[in-house]
Write a protein that holds these residues in place. Structure first.
Motif, short mmCIF file in Angstrom:
data_model
loop_
_atom_site.label_atom_id
_atom_site.label_comp_id
_atom_site.label_asym_id
_atom_site.label_seq_id
_atom_site.Cartn_x
_atom_site.Cartn_y
_atom_site.Cartn_z
N ARG A 97 -108.20 38.45 -15.87
CA ARG A 97 -106.96 39.19 -15.60
C ARG A 97 -107.20 40.69 -15.76
O ARG A 97 -107.78 41.13 -16.75
CB ARG A 97 -105.85 38.73 -16.54
CG ARG A 97 -105.54 37.25 -16.46
CD ARG A 97 -104.48 36.87 -17.47
NE ARG A 97 -103.14 37.25 -17.01
CZ ARG A 97 -102.11 37.39 -17.83
NH1 ARG A 97 -102.25 37.25 -19.15
NH2 ARG A 97 -100.91 37.71 -17.35
N LEU A 98 -106.73 41.44 -14.78
CA LEU A 98 -106.85 42.90 -14.79
C LEU A 98 -105.46 43.50 -14.66
O LEU A 98 -104.59 42.94 -13.99
CB LEU A 98 -107.73 43.38 -13.64
CG LEU A 98 -109.15 42.79 -13.55
CD1 LEU A 98 -109.81 43.25 -12.26
CD2 LEU A 98 -109.96 43.19 -14.75
N GLY A 99 -105.24 44.65 -15.31
CA GLY A 99 -103.94 45.28 -15.27
C GLY A 99 -104.01 46.71 -14.79
O GLY A 99 -104.96 47.45 -15.10
N PHE A 100 -103.01 47.11 -14.00
CA PHE A 100 -102.91 48.48 -13.49
C PHE A 100 -101.46 48.93 -13.61
O PHE A 100 -100.54 48.12 -13.56
CB PHE A 100 -103.35 48.54 -12.02
CG PHE A 100 -104.70 47.95 -11.76
CD1 PHE A 100 -105.85 48.73 -11.88
CD2 PHE A 100 -104.85 46.61 -11.42
CE1 PHE A 100 -107.10 48.19 -11.65
CE2 PHE A 100 -106.09 46.06 -11.19
CZ PHE A 100 -107.23 46.85 -11.31
N THR A 101 -101.24 50.22 -13.75
CA THR A 101 -99.90 50.76 -13.82
C THR A 101 -99.85 52.12 -13.13
O THR A 101 -100.87 52.82 -13.04
CB THR A 101 -99.43 50.89 -15.28
OG1 THR A 101 -98.11 51.48 -15.30
CG2 THR A 101 -100.36 51.77 -16.09
N ASP A 102 -98.66 52.47 -12.66
CA ASP A 102 -98.50 53.80 -12.07
C ASP A 102 -97.99 54.81 -13.12
O ASP A 102 -97.65 55.94 -12.78
CB ASP A 102 -97.56 53.76 -10.87
CG ASP A 102 -96.20 53.16 -11.17
OD1 ASP A 102 -95.91 52.88 -12.36
OD2 ASP A 102 -95.41 52.95 -10.22
N HIS A 103 -97.97 54.37 -14.40
CA HIS A 103 -97.65 55.29 -15.48
C HIS A 103 -98.88 56.14 -15.78
O HIS A 103 -99.99 55.85 -15.31
CB HIS A 103 -97.21 54.50 -16.72
CG HIS A 103 -96.68 55.35 -17.83
ND1 HIS A 103 -95.78 56.37 -17.61
CD2 HIS A 103 -96.92 55.34 -19.17
CE1 HIS A 103 -95.49 56.94 -18.76
NE2 HIS A 103 -96.17 56.33 -19.73
N ASP A 104 -98.70 57.21 -16.59
CA ASP A 104 -99.83 58.12 -16.85
C ASP A 104 -100.64 57.76 -18.08
O ASP A 104 -101.55 58.49 -18.47
CB ASP A 104 -99.34 59.57 -16.94
CG ASP A 104 -98.31 59.75 -18.06
OD1 ASP A 104 -98.03 58.77 -18.79
OD2 ASP A 104 -97.77 60.86 -18.19
N ARG A 105 -100.34 56.62 -18.70
CA ARG A 105 -101.17 56.15 -19.81
C ARG A 105 -101.21 54.63 -19.79
O ARG A 105 -100.37 53.98 -19.14
CB ARG A 105 -100.63 56.65 -21.15
CG ARG A 105 -99.24 56.17 -21.52
CD ARG A 105 -98.81 56.72 -22.87
NE ARG A 105 -97.44 56.36 -23.22
CZ ARG A 105 -97.10 55.19 -23.81
NH1 ARG A 105 -98.03 54.28 -24.06
NH2 ARG A 105 -95.83 54.95 -24.10
N ALA A 106 -102.19 54.07 -20.51
CA ALA A 106 -102.35 52.62 -20.52
C ALA A 106 -101.19 51.95 -21.24
O ALA A 106 -100.66 52.46 -22.23
CB ALA A 106 -103.67 52.25 -21.19
N LEU A 107 -100.79 50.77 -20.72
CA LEU A 107 -99.72 49.98 -21.31
C LEU A 107 -100.18 48.53 -21.44
O LEU A 107 -100.92 48.04 -20.59
CB LEU A 107 -98.47 50.02 -20.43
CG LEU A 107 -97.86 51.37 -20.09
CD1 LEU A 107 -96.75 51.18 -19.06
CD2 LEU A 107 -97.32 52.05 -21.34
N GLU A 108 -99.73 47.85 -22.49
CA GLU A 108 -100.01 46.43 -22.61
C GLU A 108 -98.82 45.65 -22.10
O GLU A 108 -97.71 45.73 -22.65
CB GLU A 108 -100.31 46.04 -24.05
CG GLU A 108 -100.71 44.56 -24.17
CD GLU A 108 -101.19 44.17 -25.55
OE1 GLU A 108 -101.13 42.97 -25.88
OE2 GLU A 108 -101.62 45.07 -26.31
N VAL A 109 -99.04 44.89 -21.03
CA VAL A 109 -97.98 44.14 -20.38
C VAL A 109 -98.42 42.69 -20.24
O VAL A 109 -99.48 42.41 -19.69
CB VAL A 109 -97.64 44.72 -18.99
CG1 VAL A 109 -96.53 43.91 -18.32
CG2 VAL A 109 -97.23 46.18 -19.10
#
Length: 210
Positions: free
Chosen positions: A32-44
């Motif tokens: 599993r890989l995670g990506f976000t359009d926020h400017d810092r890493a998030l745990e989701v």
């Protein structure tokens, strides 16, 4: 129906929510890989979603009336990006309050249908679960031939009959190409005229015409 936490609903209604998107990509092997359009890493959802500068949600089409939903995402490809690594991957898209990532709502879920890489830009095309219902499985029964002219199933040599094409009808296959043995249709399947036929009053009804 989407399951949206009441606390998130309250924040959205009050205007206090700080929202961003997060993608959870599950590869065919289970990674599993995670990506976000926020400017810092998030745990989701237990996955650390890395900030992906320039990535964003594209157009989407909801699944309505059994139509297969689609969505897109676009962004910049990082160094060493390998499209083949995402073959067969599934994708979950979330709307997340970045100030408290546990507050999240599912927006979309599906599989990666196509990934295009051009000029350093990646376009990801996704399809919903209903898309599987649109795929043809096996062959369909029809009067016309379903082989491509001159392919292996057709059997007509590639250099035979130059300049000619085929309309995929039984009579054309037999009369023009002498290839009836390889015809890949069902010319004797009853058509709409048979389905709509009704007994004629006063006629002879012994089945002889059929």
């Amino acid at each position: 129906m989407r399951d949206i936490p009441e606390d998130l609903v309250a924040r959205i209604e009050s205007g206090a929510a700080r929202l961003c998107h997060a993608w959870i990509v599950t590869r065919a092997g289970g990674e599993r890989l995670g990506f976000t359009d926020h400017d810092r890493a998030l745990e989701v959802d237990g996955v650390v979603c890395s900030p992906s500068e320039g990535w964003g949600v594209g157009a989407s089409e909801a699944e309505v009336g059994g139509v297969a939903g689609t969505a897109t995402a676009e962004g910049a490809a990082g160094e060493g990006f390998d499209p083949a690594a995402f073959d067969g991957a599934s994708v979950d898209l979330w709307r997340v309050d970045w100030s408290e990532p546990a507050l999240k709502a599912p927006l979309w879920a599906g599989s990666l249908a196509r990934l295009t890489l051009a000029d350093g830009k990646v376009t990801v095309e996704l399809e919903g679960s209903a898309a599987k219902l649109d795929r043809a499985v096996g062959r369909t029964y029809g009067r016309a031939c379903d082989a491509e002219f001159r392919d292996a199933r057709c059997g007509v040599a590639s250099d035979a009959f130059p300049g000619m094409s085929c309309d995929k009808r039984w009579r054309t296959c037999v009369d023009a190409f002498g290839n009836g043995a390889n015809f890949r249709g069902f010319p004797h399947v009853p058509g709409d005229d048979f389905i709509a036929a009704v007994p004629v009053e006063g006629g002879r009804h012994d089945g002889g015409r059929r």
